[in-house]
Design a protein around this motif. Structure first.
Motif, PDB file in Angstrom:
ATOM      1  N   THR A  59      37.596  42.917  39.722  1.00 12.72           N
ATOM      2  CA  THR A  59      37.389  43.586  41.009  1.00 12.72           C
ATOM      3  C   THR A  59      38.624  44.324  41.506  1.00 12.72           C
ATOM      4  O   THR A  59      38.485  45.244  42.325  1.00 12.72           O
ATOM      5  CB  THR A  59      36.937  42.581  42.083  1.00 12.72           C
ATOM      6  OG1 THR A  59      37.924  41.548  42.208  1.00 12.72           O
ATOM      7  CG2 THR A  59      35.602  41.956  41.701  1.00 12.72           C
ATOM      8  N   ASP A  60      39.814  43.957  41.031  1.00 11.59           N
ATOM      9  CA  ASP A  60      41.044  44.606  41.487  1.00 11.59           C
ATOM     10  C   ASP A  60      41.718  45.440  40.396  1.00 11.59           C
ATOM     11  O   ASP A  60      42.235  46.525  40.680  1.00 11.59           O
ATOM     12  CB  ASP A  60      42.053  43.562  41.987  1.00 11.59           C
ATOM     13  CG  ASP A  60      41.554  42.803  43.200  1.00 11.59           C
ATOM     14  OD1 ASP A  60      40.968  43.442  44.097  1.00 11.59           O
ATOM     15  OD2 ASP A  60      41.753  41.570  43.254  1.00 11.59           O
ATOM     16  N   SER A  62      40.399  46.545  37.455  1.00 11.54           N
ATOM     17  CA  SER A  62      39.485  47.333  36.625  1.00 11.54           C
ATOM     18  C   SER A  62      38.596  48.171  37.530  1.00 11.54           C
ATOM     19  O   SER A  62      38.417  47.868  38.710  1.00 11.54           O
ATOM     20  CB  SER A  62      38.605  46.435  35.747  1.00 11.54           C
ATOM     21  OG  SER A  62      39.368  45.605  34.911  1.00 11.54           O
ATOM     22  N   GLY A  63      38.012  49.218  36.938  1.00  8.76           N
ATOM     23  CA  GLY A  63      37.073  50.058  37.657  1.00  8.76           C
ATOM     24  C   GLY A  63      35.653  49.831  37.171  1.00  8.76           C
ATOM     25  O   GLY A  63      35.396  48.966  36.326  1.00  8.76           O
ATOM     26  N   PRO A  79      41.082  51.202  36.935  1.00 16.13           N
ATOM     27  CA  PRO A  79      40.589  51.405  38.306  1.00 16.13           C
ATOM     28  C   PRO A  79      40.957  52.791  38.814  1.00 16.13           C
ATOM     29  O   PRO A  79      41.818  53.480  38.256  1.00 16.13           O
ATOM     30  CB  PRO A  79      41.317  50.313  39.094  1.00 16.13           C
ATOM     31  CG  PRO A  79      42.594  50.109  38.339  1.00 16.13           C
ATOM     32  CD  PRO A  79      42.244  50.304  36.890  1.00 16.13           C
ATOM     33  N   ASP A  80      40.323  53.179  39.886  1.00 15.32           N
ATOM     34  CA  ASP A  80      40.725  54.387  40.595  1.00 15.32           C
ATOM     35  C   ASP A  80      42.149  54.197  41.118  1.00 15.32           C
ATOM     36  O   ASP A  80      42.467  53.174  41.734  1.00 15.32           O
ATOM     37  CB  ASP A  80      39.760  54.637  41.757  1.00 15.32           C
ATOM     38  CG  ASP A  80      40.189  55.789  42.626  1.00 15.32           C
ATOM     39  OD1 ASP A  80      40.044  56.944  42.196  1.00 15.32           O
ATOM     40  OD2 ASP A  80      40.691  55.511  43.741  1.00 15.32           O
ATOM     41  N   SER A  83      42.549  53.735  44.949  1.00 13.81           N
ATOM     42  CA  SER A  83      41.995  52.449  45.393  1.00 13.81           C
ATOM     43  C   SER A  83      42.923  51.304  45.019  1.00 13.81           C
ATOM     44  O   SER A  83      43.118  50.367  45.806  1.00 13.81           O
ATOM     45  CB  SER A  83      40.608  52.238  44.775  1.00 13.81           C
ATOM     46  OG  SER A  83      39.707  53.226  45.206  1.00 13.81           O
ATOM     47  N   LEU A  84      43.502  51.361  43.824  1.00 13.06           N
ATOM     48  CA  LEU A  84      44.429  50.312  43.417  1.00 13.06           C
ATOM     49  C   LEU A  84      45.675  50.324  44.291  1.00 13.06           C
ATOM     50  O   LEU A  84      46.157  49.268  44.718  1.00 13.06           O
ATOM     51  CB  LEU A  84      44.799  50.483  41.945  1.00 13.06           C
ATOM     52  CG  LEU A  84      45.825  49.485  41.398  1.00 13.06           C
ATOM     53  CD1 LEU A  84      45.338  48.045  41.544  1.00 13.06           C
ATOM     54  CD2 LEU A  84      46.144  49.790  39.931  1.00 13.06           C
TER      55      LEU A  84
END
Length: 296
Positions: A59-60, A62-63, A79-80, A83-84
């Motif tokens: 959830t943190d 990875s996207g 991940p984005d 967002s990260l």
């Protein structure tokens, strides 16, 4: 920005001295279990470095597994970036703030966080060598119960462009034979004898195998730099970039960290790794042990 954080690894004694001296540091627990996605969070609540925040692999760190067109990107895509960065700010990571990541599994999930922060352009980040076990062995205190509420930092933008190189599947397929490709999975998965996680067994043609666990000693700490250098240099070819992959782009970061710890610079990550590659029936697959691996 200059900083005083040892990199890419920090040992438990050095971290204790740093914290005792009051040097600002965000501790990040990245513990995870691929077979039980909530095990890391439970372990974090049971025992963690004082003040440590928890980052969850899926959830943190990875996207989404599929892009906007529905294409499968692998089991743990990147991940984005914005967002990260926002998630990191929410747990107190400000620009220039030292970050130390750890886990309970020899470092692969902490290495993922280490690589991602550097990918965002955040330089002062290290992995606690040996993780929680090394911390407690060195006399470090632990706490339990609900995680402390962090003081959030001001939101900060990641670097305009990724600060570490990545390669996508199509580009990698075109480059096969002109890059050094290293697969971090266990040897039996690389050979295609077993495949517990992905639909197809085997490996990307030309990939050499260097199981990430070989970077560690019997206590779960990274081998000394000279030993890592002796192990990694024979795999490399002059003038060729080293591309790292694994099953889903996580344990490949452990090999990327080992390469950096050996003083051999930064490699390239193939984020989708075998999970993405093998999901496309048009991509070539190799199995078994080749007669001769490059580099000996």
């Amino acid at each position: 920005m200059t900083h005083d954080l040892p990199q890419p690894l920090i040992d438990a004694a050095a971290l204790r001295r740093r914290l005792d001296a009051g040097r600002p540091t965000v501790l990040v627990d990245c513990s995870f279990d691929l077979a039980d996605r909530d095990a890391g969070r439970r372990a974090h609540a049971e025992a963690r470095l004082p003040g440590a925040q928890y980052l969850h692999l899926e959830t943190d760190l990875s996207g989404p597994q599929h892009d906007a067109e529905g294409r499968f990107r692998g089991r743990h895509p990147l991940p984005d970036r914005a967002s990260l960065a926002a998630r990191l700010a929410a747990i107190g990571v400000a620009p220039g703030m030292a970050v130390v990541a750890y886990d309970r599994s020899g470092g692969p999930f902490a290495a993922r966080a280490w690589w991602l922060l550097r990918w965002l352009g955040h330089a002062p980040v290290a992995v606690l060598d040996g993780g929680l076990a090394a911390w407690t062995a060195a006399g470090g205190a632990v706490e339990a119960g609900p995680a402390p509420v962090p003081a959030p930092a001001t939101a900060w933008p990641p670097s305009p462009e990724p600060a570490l190189p990545v390669i996508e599947a199509d580009a990698l397929q075109r480059a096969l034979g002109r890059v050094t490709l290293v697969d971090a999975r266990a040897a039996e998965r690389w050979r295609g004898e077993v495949e517990p996680l992905d639909a197809v067994a085997g490996h990307i043609p030309g990939a050499q195998n260097r199981f990430y666990g070989l970077n560690l000693d019997g206590d779960g700490r990274f081998l000394p730099p000279q030993a890592l250098r002796a192990a990694w240099q024979p795999l490399m070819q002059p003038g060729e970039p080293v591309v790292h992959q694994c099953g889903s782009g996580v344990t490949a970061c452990h090999n990327l960290l080992a390469q950096a710890a050996a003083g051999l610079g930064d490699g390239v990550l193939y984020p989708g790794s075998w999970s993405e590659w093998s999901a496309d029936p048009a991509r070539p697959v190799a199995r078994g042990q080749p007669c001769r691996q490059r580099g000996g």
